[in-house]
Scaffold this motif. Structure first.
Motif, PDB file in Angstrom:
ATOM      1  N   UNK A  87       2.625  -7.776 -10.771  1.00  0.00           N
ATOM      2  CA  UNK A  87       3.294  -8.166 -12.026  1.00  0.00           C
ATOM      3  C   UNK A  87       4.516  -7.261 -12.146  1.00  0.00           C
ATOM      4  N   UNK A  88       5.259  -7.756 -12.981  1.00  0.00           N
ATOM      5  CA  UNK A  88       6.562  -6.957 -13.269  1.00  0.00           C
ATOM      6  C   UNK A  88       7.035  -7.392 -14.711  1.00  0.00           C
ATOM      7  N   UNK A  89       7.964  -6.428 -15.340  1.00  0.00           N
ATOM      8  CA  UNK A  89       8.577  -6.515 -16.490  1.00  0.00           C
ATOM      9  C   UNK A  89       9.972  -6.074 -16.565  1.00  0.00           C
ATOM     10  N   UNK A  90      10.993  -6.408 -17.255  1.00  0.00           N
ATOM     11  CA  UNK A  90      12.182  -5.871 -17.163  1.00  0.00           C
ATOM     12  C   UNK A  90      12.509  -5.420 -18.680  1.00  0.00           C
ATOM     13  N   UNK A  91      13.080  -4.233 -18.874  1.00  0.00           N
ATOM     14  CA  UNK A  91      13.533  -3.696 -20.261  1.00  0.00           C
ATOM     15  C   UNK A  91      14.452  -4.827 -20.870  1.00  0.00           C
ATOM     16  N   UNK A  92      14.219  -5.242 -22.024  1.00  0.00           N
ATOM     17  CA  UNK A  92      14.978  -6.181 -22.396  1.00  0.00           C
ATOM     18  C   UNK A  92      16.231  -6.031 -22.978  1.00  0.00           C
ATOM     19  N   UNK A  93      17.091  -7.081 -23.276  1.00  0.00           N
ATOM     20  CA  UNK A  93      18.555  -6.788 -23.845  1.00  0.00           C
ATOM     21  C   UNK A  93      18.075  -6.299 -25.292  1.00  0.00           C
ATOM     22  N   UNK A  94      19.160  -5.383 -25.647  1.00  0.00           N
ATOM     23  CA  UNK A  94      18.632  -5.065 -27.030  1.00  0.00           C
ATOM     24  C   UNK A  94      17.943  -3.757 -27.405  1.00  0.00           C
ATOM     25  N   UNK A  95      17.275  -3.407 -26.192  1.00  0.00           N
ATOM     26  CA  UNK A  95      16.566  -2.100 -25.973  1.00  0.00           C
ATOM     27  C   UNK A  95      17.603  -0.860 -26.038  1.00  0.00           C
ATOM     28  N   UNK A  96      17.354   0.284 -26.765  1.00  0.00           N
ATOM     29  CA  UNK A  96      18.299   1.171 -26.642  1.00  0.00           C
ATOM     30  C   UNK A  96      18.434   1.827 -25.252  1.00  0.00           C
ATOM     31  N   UNK A  97      19.351   2.145 -24.631  1.00  0.00           N
ATOM     32  CA  UNK A  97      19.562   3.018 -23.337  1.00  0.00           C
ATOM     33  C   UNK A  97      19.529   4.357 -23.635  1.00  0.00           C
ATOM     34  N   UNK A  98      18.457   4.869 -22.786  1.00  0.00           N
ATOM     35  CA  UNK A  98      18.376   6.369 -22.738  1.00  0.00           C
ATOM     36  C   UNK A  98      18.911   6.931 -21.297  1.00  0.00           C
ATOM     37  N   UNK A  99      19.619   7.776 -21.598  1.00  0.00           N
ATOM     38  CA  UNK A  99      20.397   8.459 -20.433  1.00  0.00           C
ATOM     39  C   UNK A  99      19.654   9.490 -19.993  1.00  0.00           C
ATOM     40  N   UNK A 100      19.053   9.452 -18.652  1.00  0.00           N
ATOM     41  CA  UNK A 100      18.280  10.380 -18.136  1.00  0.00           C
ATOM     42  C   UNK A 100      19.131  11.459 -17.288  1.00  0.00           C
ATOM     43  N   UNK A 101      19.541  12.743 -17.857  1.00  0.00           N
ATOM     44  CA  UNK A 101      20.424  13.429 -17.191  1.00  0.00           C
ATOM     45  C   UNK A 101      19.901  14.477 -16.230  1.00  0.00           C
ATOM     46  N   UNK A 102      20.916  15.154 -15.488  1.00  0.00           N
ATOM     47  CA  UNK A 102      20.359  16.080 -14.650  1.00  0.00           C
ATOM     48  C   UNK A 102      19.478  17.048 -15.022  1.00  0.00           C
TER      49      UNK A 102
END
Length: 219
Positions: A132-147
């Motif tokens: 099973x799989x799912x994709x983070x949908x369009x419209x969801x806020x992008x969370x930048x995972x930094x160093x």
């Protein structure tokens, strides 16, 4: 209450994520982190023993380590290529015979550049016809995972009729991927004729904890 416990509780409360068993989920995440650190310590110890047996010595290990770890051109590598999964844990079952379980995926940040956790990132569980799989949908806020940062992805998962200990795989928008193996705590199989359901709930960065990766220092 540990820092990790408090952060997960705040994340669940502030994001209004329906996680019925937060203490259990926190303990599972923390236990997975401890196992991850123990494996790393055992791997380092095994490498030292092997080098000493071969006559190389500890000095040889210290000299070779940084050379293998440094990317010759970090700027040209995919931003998410060095992201790792610290743990993936599932909440315990509810009294409902077919409850939706909460899946928490804890990620350790990249080595050189921020990795965007947002629309287009795909989460997959298992292989073959039961996957099973799912994709983070369009419209969801992008969370930048930094160093040096960590982030948690929360998903709702129901009706798993696949095998035990399935693989959890993340496919990032830059083409890189990372995976880990779940333990046997998976949602119950309520109806084999009904496909398993996996839904993205939320993503959020977390403060770095002791033992988390740190930004590379200039030589």
């Amino acid at each position: 209450m540990s820092d990790l416990d408090k952060q997960l509780r705040d994340f669940v409360r502030d994001g209004e994520v329906p996680v019925p068993h937060v203490p259990d989920l926190v303990e599972r995440v923390a236990a997975a982190q401890r196992r991850h650190q123990q494996r790393r310590h055992r791997a380092v110890g095994a490498a030292l023993v092997a080098c000493v047996a071969a006559g190389v010595g500890v000095a040889g290990v210290l000299a070779l380590g940084p050379r293998e770890a440094v990317d010759p051109d970090p700027a040209s590598a995919p931003a998410c290529g060095s992201v790792t999964v610290e743990s993936a844990s599932v909440s315990t079952a509810d009294t409902d015979p077919a409850p939706a379980r909460s899946l928490a995926i804890l990620l350790d940040g990249p080595a050189a550049r921020a990795c965007p956790l947002g629309p287009g990132v795909r989460i997959e569980i298992g292989t073959g016809p039961t996957s099973v799989g799912t994709t983070i949908p369009a419209g969801a806020a992008t969370v930048p995972l930094g160093v040096g940062q960590r982030a948690v992805l929360m998903l709702s998962w129901r009706n798993w009729c696949g095998g035990p200990a399935p693989v959890v795989r993340l496919r990032f928008v830059d083409g890189s991927a990372v995976e880990t193996v779940l333990d046997d705590d998976t949602p119950s199989c309520a109806d084999p004729a009904t496909p398993t359901a996996l839904e993205f709930v939320a993503a959020q960065t977390m403060d770095a904890q002791p033992g988390a990766s740190e930004p590379p220092t200039a030589s």
